[in-house]
Design a protein around this motif. Structure first.
Motif, PDB file in Angstrom:
ATOM      1  N   UNK A  89      -4.347  -7.867 -15.098  1.00  0.00           N
ATOM      2  CA  UNK A  89      -4.067  -6.861 -14.071  1.00  0.00           C
ATOM      3  C   UNK A  89      -3.555  -5.632 -14.817  1.00  0.00           C
ATOM      4  N   UNK A  90      -4.422  -4.630 -14.964  1.00  0.00           N
ATOM      5  CA  UNK A  90      -4.080  -3.499 -15.827  1.00  0.00           C
ATOM      6  C   UNK A  90      -3.373  -2.376 -15.077  1.00  0.00           C
ATOM      7  N   UNK A  91      -3.707  -2.214 -13.809  1.00  0.00           N
ATOM      8  CA  UNK A  91      -3.099  -1.136 -13.037  1.00  0.00           C
ATOM      9  C   UNK A  91      -3.098  -1.500 -11.565  1.00  0.00           C
ATOM     10  N   UNK A  92      -1.966  -1.263 -10.886  1.00  0.00           N
ATOM     11  CA  UNK A  92      -1.898  -1.429  -9.439  1.00  0.00           C
ATOM     12  C   UNK A  92      -1.857  -0.048  -8.793  1.00  0.00           C
ATOM     13  N   UNK A  93      -2.690   0.153  -7.767  1.00  0.00           N
ATOM     14  CA  UNK A  93      -2.794   1.449  -7.113  1.00  0.00           C
ATOM     15  C   UNK A  93      -2.029   1.468  -5.786  1.00  0.00           C
ATOM     16  N   UNK A  94      -1.778   2.661  -5.314  1.00  0.00           N
ATOM     17  CA  UNK A  94      -1.082   2.833  -4.034  1.00  0.00           C
ATOM     18  C   UNK A  94      -2.071   2.916  -2.867  1.00  0.00           C
ATOM     19  N   UNK A  95      -3.067   2.082  -2.892  1.00  0.00           N
ATOM     20  CA  UNK A  95      -3.969   1.944  -1.741  1.00  0.00           C
ATOM     21  C   UNK A  95      -4.421   0.491  -1.677  1.00  0.00           C
ATOM     22  N   UNK A  96      -5.022   0.143  -0.557  1.00  0.00           N
ATOM     23  CA  UNK A  96      -5.400  -1.254  -0.353  1.00  0.00           C
ATOM     24  C   UNK A  96      -4.190  -2.134  -0.091  1.00  0.00           C
ATOM     25  N   UNK A  97      -3.082  -1.520   0.345  1.00  0.00           N
ATOM     26  CA  UNK A  97      -1.857  -2.278   0.577  1.00  0.00           C
ATOM     27  C   UNK A  97      -1.992  -3.181   1.802  1.00  0.00           C
ATOM     28  N   UNK A  98      -1.624  -4.431   1.642  1.00  0.00           N
ATOM     29  CA  UNK A  98      -1.705  -5.391   2.741  1.00  0.00           C
ATOM     30  C   UNK A  98      -0.822  -6.588   2.419  1.00  0.00           C
ATOM     31  N   UNK A  99      -0.604  -7.416   3.431  1.00  0.00           N
ATOM     32  CA  UNK A  99       0.203  -8.620   3.253  1.00  0.00           C
ATOM     33  C   UNK A  99      -0.563  -9.825   3.783  1.00  0.00           C
ATOM     34  N   UNK A 100      -0.485 -10.912   3.050  1.00  0.00           N
ATOM     35  CA  UNK A 100      -1.012 -12.176   3.539  1.00  0.00           C
ATOM     36  C   UNK A 100       0.139 -12.877   4.252  1.00  0.00           C
ATOM     37  N   UNK A 101      -0.063 -13.205   5.527  1.00  0.00           N
ATOM     38  CA  UNK A 101       1.047 -13.690   6.359  1.00  0.00           C
ATOM     39  C   UNK A 101       0.678 -14.944   7.141  1.00  0.00           C
ATOM     40  N   UNK A 102       1.720 -15.649   7.571  1.00  0.00           N
ATOM     41  CA  UNK A 102       1.566 -16.766   8.508  1.00  0.00           C
ATOM     42  C   UNK A 102       1.794 -16.210   9.910  1.00  0.00           C
TER      43      UNK A 102
END
Length: 287
Positions: A89-102
């Protein structure tokens, strides 16, 4: 030396990734129009862009048929450990933000936490002689999360479409799903458990570990990593990258090829750590 880059083939993630190329003045050209699954960068004959499903990008990075790829952190973490070990994982961007939830039906008013869910799961087993069914597109992450919270009496149901519908069609009792705002869950009479966040995700630049040396030499990392307007570590990165280049040039005339490769690989490994370690620690290493 050809660099193969995987780009999501559709959706908002594709749009945002293409914006990354645009900001770095890389003009992508598809000879057969918008539906072409291949593209190239104007003036970069050695770079091949391949449009793929975001999940497939991770698979192709793991077998080294791609060098770079843009995909979601959630999709990477859903894969097996063997696949994850092959990808950086070389870089995390400030888009595509989401959460996996129950998420559970709103009618379950007595269920607020995972501990409550554990009680319900045992009730299902004792009274209905069946396990609590959990519909999901993320079986590995869901299983690991529930087990880690002490919930063991459940059965996973693979979701092939709109997971939000499963509790209301008799296909499952609850779900786990990826959500950006939670609005779709609310609109379908579902709510997230108070401690039901499994994983926080965002778009990432991923690199096949077998391609680390090729990646460092390509010059693309200079754009995608060091000149990112959204990166909180931009100034530290710029300083460190300049120092790295200066050191590499100074040593290049007297350093054996293998040693130079090791130097490049070492720098990449330490750069990746910048996302998880403190900036001060990283600067102390290279500053």
């Amino acid at each position: 030396m050809t660099i193969k880059i995987g780009v999501p083939s559709k959706g908002r993630l594709r749009k945002n990734v293409l914006e990354v190329f645009k900001k770095n003045r890389y003009n992508l050209i598809s000879e057969r129009g918008e539906r072409d699954y291949f593209a190239k960068i104007k003036g970069k004959k050695n770079i091949k862009i391949i449009y793929l499903h975001a999940r497939e990008i991770i698979e192709r990075l793991s077998d080294n048929s791609l060098d770079f790829g843009f995909s979601g952190y959630d999709l990477l973490k859903e894969t097996s450990i063997n696949i994850q070990k092959k990808i950086l994982v070389y870089k995390k961007y400030n888009f595509g933000n989401a959460k996996l939830v129950v998420a559970i039906p709103n009618q379950w008013i007595d269920v607020q936490t995972i501990a409550d869910l554990e009680e319900v799961a045992f009730e299902f087993k004792d009274n209905k002689k069946q396990r609590l069914r959990v519909a999901t597109k993320y079986p590995n992450l869901t299983r690991d999360f529930l087990f880690s919270k002490g919930v063991t009496q459940f059965k996973l149901v693979n979701s092939l479409g709109a997971t939000e519908t499963y509790p209301f069609t008799g296909s499952s009792e609850i779900i786990t799903d990826i959500t950006s705002t939670g609005e779709t869950l609310k609109a379908n009479d579902l709510r997230i458990l108070k401690d039901g966040i499994i994983l926080e995700s965002q778009a990432c630049l991923l690199i096949s570990k077998k391609s680390k040396k090729k990646a460092a030499r390509s010059g693309l990392l200079n754009s995608f990593i060091w000149i990112s307007l959204h990166s909180p570590t931009y100034y530290a990165n710029t300083r460190l990258f300049k120092k790295f280049i200066a050191k590499f040039i100074a040593e290049s005339s007297e350093t054996e090829s293998k040693q130079k490769d090791d130097f490049i690989e070492d720098f990449i490994e330490k750069t990746v750590q910048l996302e998880s370690n403190s900036k001060d620690d990283f600067i102390e290493e290279w500053g």
